[in-house]
Design an enzyme around this catalytic site. Structure first.
Site, PDB file in Angstrom:
ATOM      1  N   LYS A 201       0.848  -1.194   0.000  1.00 26.90           N
ATOM      2  CA  LYS A 201       0.000   0.000   0.000  1.00 26.90           C
ATOM      3  C   LYS A 201       0.884   1.245   0.000  1.00 26.90           C
ATOM      4  O   LYS A 201       1.584   1.524   0.961  1.00 26.90           O
ATOM      5  CB  LYS A 201      -0.907   0.061   1.224  1.00 26.90           C
ATOM      6  CG  LYS A 201      -1.900   1.216   1.101  1.00 26.90           C
ATOM      7  CD  LYS A 201      -2.545   1.615   2.405  1.00 26.90           C
ATOM      8  CE  LYS A 201      -1.740   2.642   3.175  1.00 26.90           C
ATOM      9  NZ  LYS A 201      -1.680   3.993   2.579  1.00 26.90           N
ATOM     10  N   GLU A 275      10.365   0.511  10.233  1.00 29.89           N
ATOM     11  CA  GLU A 275      11.289   1.637  10.016  1.00 29.89           C
ATOM     12  C   GLU A 275      10.515   2.884  10.418  1.00 29.89           C
ATOM     13  O   GLU A 275       9.645   3.344   9.697  1.00 29.89           O
ATOM     14  CB  GLU A 275      11.690   1.740   8.543  1.00 29.89           C
ATOM     15  CG  GLU A 275      12.435   0.535   8.005  1.00 29.89           C
ATOM     16  CD  GLU A 275      13.869   0.458   8.469  1.00 29.89           C
ATOM     17  OE1 GLU A 275      14.298   1.310   9.273  1.00 29.89           O
ATOM     18  OE2 GLU A 275      14.559  -0.474   8.038  1.00 29.89           O
ATOM     19  N   CYS A 309      13.223  10.447   7.530  1.00 26.82           N
ATOM     20  CA  CYS A 309      13.166   9.870   8.867  1.00 26.82           C
ATOM     21  C   CYS A 309      14.509   9.986   9.576  1.00 26.82           C
ATOM     22  O   CYS A 309      14.567  10.107  10.787  1.00 26.82           O
ATOM     23  CB  CYS A 309      12.697   8.425   8.822  1.00 26.82           C
ATOM     24  SG  CYS A 309      13.548   7.454   7.587  1.00 26.82           S
ATOM     25  N   GLU A 406       9.689  14.640  16.449  1.00 25.55           N
ATOM     26  CA  GLU A 406      10.051  14.575  15.037  1.00 25.55           C
ATOM     27  C   GLU A 406       9.135  15.524  14.266  1.00 25.55           C
ATOM     28  O   GLU A 406       7.918  15.359  14.262  1.00 25.55           O
ATOM     29  CB  GLU A 406       9.886  13.145  14.502  1.00 25.55           C
ATOM     30  CG  GLU A 406      10.290  13.034  13.048  1.00 25.55           C
ATOM     31  CD  GLU A 406      10.177  11.628  12.493  1.00 25.55           C
ATOM     32  OE1 GLU A 406       9.188  10.943  12.792  1.00 25.55           O
ATOM     33  OE2 GLU A 406      11.095  11.215  11.757  1.00 25.55           O
TER      34      GLU A 406
END
Lengths: 497, 283
Positions: A201, A275, A309, A406
């Protein structure tokens, strides 16, 4: 000289500046790409309309205009995709030799290279990242990942000394919007090389390049059902990871969603790769080559609009060089060209979505309430589309929002340290552990620091380098499992005793 | 003339010391197939568990930064000490587990062999599973496995000495520290095992051993934020599901597989992280 001053001098045209070059854009043509108005799902080797009957729009974030409609896969569609993948696994993919699997993957790699520019333009249209990045980084790496893993398919006996390996079965994979096609390649190539089949997806805002990849699979005559694409948002992803007949879940995305996937799959025997997010430290020692370090810091946080990331979002600079580093950073940030991603000169493109832009705005607002020591580039922003100026918070406390959360945008936090031990302690003061950077001209100091840092990827005197042979993945809440390299095969195989 | 035997008080093993449980609670265990008391074992509390984690966390920097050669010698020393303590291991296996002397001896042999096996792996697993990666560009790039941190270990419900020892030693061999909740059936093994560890130059806190109730302790393991890895040998679906759900809080790495092979690099790999370092090549 800052951009503002440069502009002023253009206007006044004094005798001391006899001529100033006007900026000339270098736009990449987009007619190489044809986008279908209404896109279907890719299941069992064919493009099929969704049983859900639902569609949603995907936009060009640089203009805010609609590019196309995408199918929204519902429960029934996901089920059909998993069934196709299971059938392909049982009847074809687990039956053929590794050599044969490798042949398909090599073919795919070559076809991607042949249509590389088309992919790059499509990716930039859909994602908003600069064309120079899709053209020079994303798409070449996509091809390289297929090429690298292709070669493993018939050499798995060498991968894990003393052990034979076998595939897991059907892998359900969910990927983010920051490197759409590259993340698809990271997931699909090792899964296929090791003999698994895939239902993937893509992210709801960036699915178009995956659908073009499906065309490549058709051209490569990849057997039907070996890879299936189900487009949709979070609900589609949740259906996929919860499906009873998948053996493996590979997810790249936020730590919060990663945790919810771990919980949703608890008690099943599904193998997981996660991840997740990061808040990676970028350490600059006083004995660093300062101009190179500044360039590295710029690349570390502003590459891909900071939608990375492993972005080096926490700069830890040795106290004695803070002033000079901050001064040089400001100067360099003023030179960054923010704007049309299709312009080959653009350094910072569009933020991928309105939603993400709002999130960045709100975190920056909170940051400014906590700490007024804020700087942003004075560059003009395009009137349309979603853009954010590169910026930083200087003297950010370790406990402040911008040092801990983040942000996933072009926002840097800066703090200082006095000793290597303090640098390591501050760098490790986070729940994440994805990456870290070190700048020093002293080898022994680099090795000591690298050893002490709790992170999966350490870039010393460089940053944001990626390669299919190099394992990528984090410690702690940045997730588990590696992608890339020999270690990237491990999450897709059963290592037999 | 009959001399009254000096019997041993069996205690916990935390931070290299032998404390009683802070809770003051004990569980009686008996000679197998009889009502005769063998010992009062400590029933460790949540606080004992937390103190074990603190000890394991504090021991981590020292243990993980020892040279691999040094760790290997210490593990080998454990084998030497275990050999000398054979009689005490046999005593527990025969008297509390009802094993025949022959079976008990086989278990002790295998456990000692595991110690020797992993003692020899401390400076080799990095070579077998590390890599120098040929990246496409002027960079030196290498990947090395390194220890994960504090690992909690739930042993299988019924004592299997080789499997217990193999798990503990494979976890610490790479530089992790561990706290093990010993099997409820066979928990008296804590006495000889802790004494082997205490006399082998294993620094305090590297291995912590607890006896007590699994049901009481595992939920606290699942939620403890300083524990990063869990080896769950219980083969209990409820336990593993709870560990996964609660452990997601800090993304614990959980291994529920009971390896068929006691001597296998896979046991080491369950609790290592791969770190990749890049550096440019140039002048």
């Amino acid at each position: 000289m800052t951009r503002k001053k440069l502009n002023q001098s253009t206007e006044t045209k004094t005798a001391s500046t006899p001529f100033v070059f006007e900026y000339s854009p270098a736009p990449q043509e987009t007619n190489i790409v044809k986008i279908e108005k209404k896109n279907k799902l890719f299941i069992d080797g064919k493009f099929v309309a969704p049983k859900s009957g639902k569609y949603f729009a995907t936009l060009n974030p640089a203009t805010g205009e609609k590019l196309a409609d995408l199918a929204e896969a519902g429960k029934q569609d996901v089920d059909l995709a998993v069934k196709a993948a299971r059938k392909a696994y049982k009847n074809v993919w687990s039956k053929i030799s590794g050599e044969e699997r490798g042949r398909y993957l090599f073919r795919i790699a070559r076809l991607i290279q042949e249509r590389a520019r088309e992919f790059a333009v499509l990716e930039t249209l859909d994602n908003g990242k600069p064309i120079k990045e899709t053209r020079d980084i994303d798409i070449p790496l996509v091809a390289a990942h297929f090429f690298y893993n292709a070669g493993w398919a018939d050499k798995l006996n060498y991968a894990f000394p003393g052990h034979q390996v076998s595939p897991l079965g059907v892998a359900g994979q969910v990927i983010p919007w920051n490197f759409p096609l590259l993340m698809a390649a990271w997931k699909i190539a090792p899964a296929l090389a090791t003999g698994n089949t895939v239902v993937l997806k893509p992210a709801e805002t960036t699915s178009l390049s995956a659908l073009l990849l499906a065309r490549i699979f058709q051209e490569a005559e990849l057997p039907d059902g070996v890879v299936n694409f189900v487009t949709g948002a979070g609900e589609t992803g949740a259906e996929l990871v919860a499906h009873k007949d998948i053996n493996k879940v590979a997810f790249t995305g936020s730590t919060d969603i990663g945790k919810s996937i771990v919980q949703a799959t608890a008690g099943t025997n599904k193998r997981l790769t996660m991840e997740l997010g990061g808040k990676s430290a970028h350490i600059v020692y006083e004995d660093a080559a300062i101009d190179q370090a500044v360039e590295g810091v710029i690349n570390g946080i502003f590459f891909n609009q900071g939608h990375v990331c492993c972005a080096g979002s926490r700069l830890l600079v040795e106290e004695s060089i803070q002033d000079i580093v901050v001064k040089k950073l400001k100067r360099r940030m003023e030179e960054l060209r923010v704007g049309d991603p299709m312009d080959k000169n653009t350094d910072i493109g569009a933020i991928n979505s309105k939603e993400q832009l709002n999130k960045i705005h709100s975190l920056v607002k909170k940051g400014r309430e906590e700490n007024p020591d804020f700087f942003e580039s004075s560059c003009p922003l395009p009137k349309k589309g979603y853009f954010h100026r590169p910026c930083f918070f200087n003297n950010a406390a370790s406990s402040s929002t911008v040092s801990r959360v983040e942000i996933f945008g072009p926002v840097l936090s800066i703090s200082t340290f006095r000793t290597p031990d303090e640098a390591i302690a501050k760098a490790n003061d986070t729940n994440f552990g994805l990456a870290a950077g070190i700048w020093s001209e002293k080898g022994s100091k680099i090795h000591k620091t690298a050893l002490g840092l709790k992170a999966g990827i350490i870039w010393a005197n460089t940053y944001n380098k990626f390669d299919p042979t190099s394992p990528f993945g984090g410690y702690f809440e940045s997730g588990f499992g590696r992608e890339g390299g020999r270690h990237g095969l491990l999450p897709y195989v059963e290592v037999n005793s | 003339m009959n001399r009254l035997k000096v019997s041993k008080t069996i205690k916990l093993f935390i931070d290299g010391k032998f404390p009683r449980t802070e809770s003051g609670r004990t569980t009686d265990i008996f000679f197998s197939d009889s009502k005769k008391l063998y010992a009062h074992l400590c029933k460790a509390s949540r606080k004992d568990l937390r103190m074990s984690v603190d000890a394991a966390k504090a021991a981590l920097p020292g243990w993980s930064s020892k040279t691999a050669y040094n760790r290997g010698q210490i593990l080998y020393r454990m084998a030497e000490m275990a050999e000398a303590k054979r009689q005490e291991f046999l005593d527990v296996l025969e008297n509390t587990m009802g094993m025949s002397t022959e079976d008990a001896n086989t278990q002790v042999d295998q456990a000692i062999d595991c110690l020797v096996y992993y003692a020899g792996f401390t400076d080799k697993y990095q070579q077998v599973y590390g890599a120098v990666n040929p990246v496409s560009g002027p960079h030196h790039n290498f990947t090395t496995p390194e220890p994960m941190g504090v690992v909690a270990h739930l042993a299988s419900t019924n004592l299997n000495l080789p499997s217990l020892v193999s798990e503990i030693v494979s976890v610490i061999c790479s530089g992790n520290t561990v706290l093990t909740v010993l099997p409820e059936n066979g928990a008296a093994i804590i006495a000889p095992l802790s004494e082997v560890i205490a006399t082998s130059d294993v620094p305090g806190g590297v291995v912590n051993l607890l006896t007590g109730s699994f049901d009481e302790l595992y939920p606290h393991i699942a939620t403890h934020m300083e524990i990063i890895g869990v080896k769950d040998q219980t083969e209990n679906d409820k336990v593993s599901k709870t560990l996964q759900i609660e452990g997601a809080l800090n993304m614990k790495r959980i291994s529920t597989q009971n390896e068929e092979n006691l001597k296998d690099i896979k046991n080491i790999l369950d609790f290592v992280e791969f770190k990749t370092v890049w550096h440019p090549i140039g002048v």
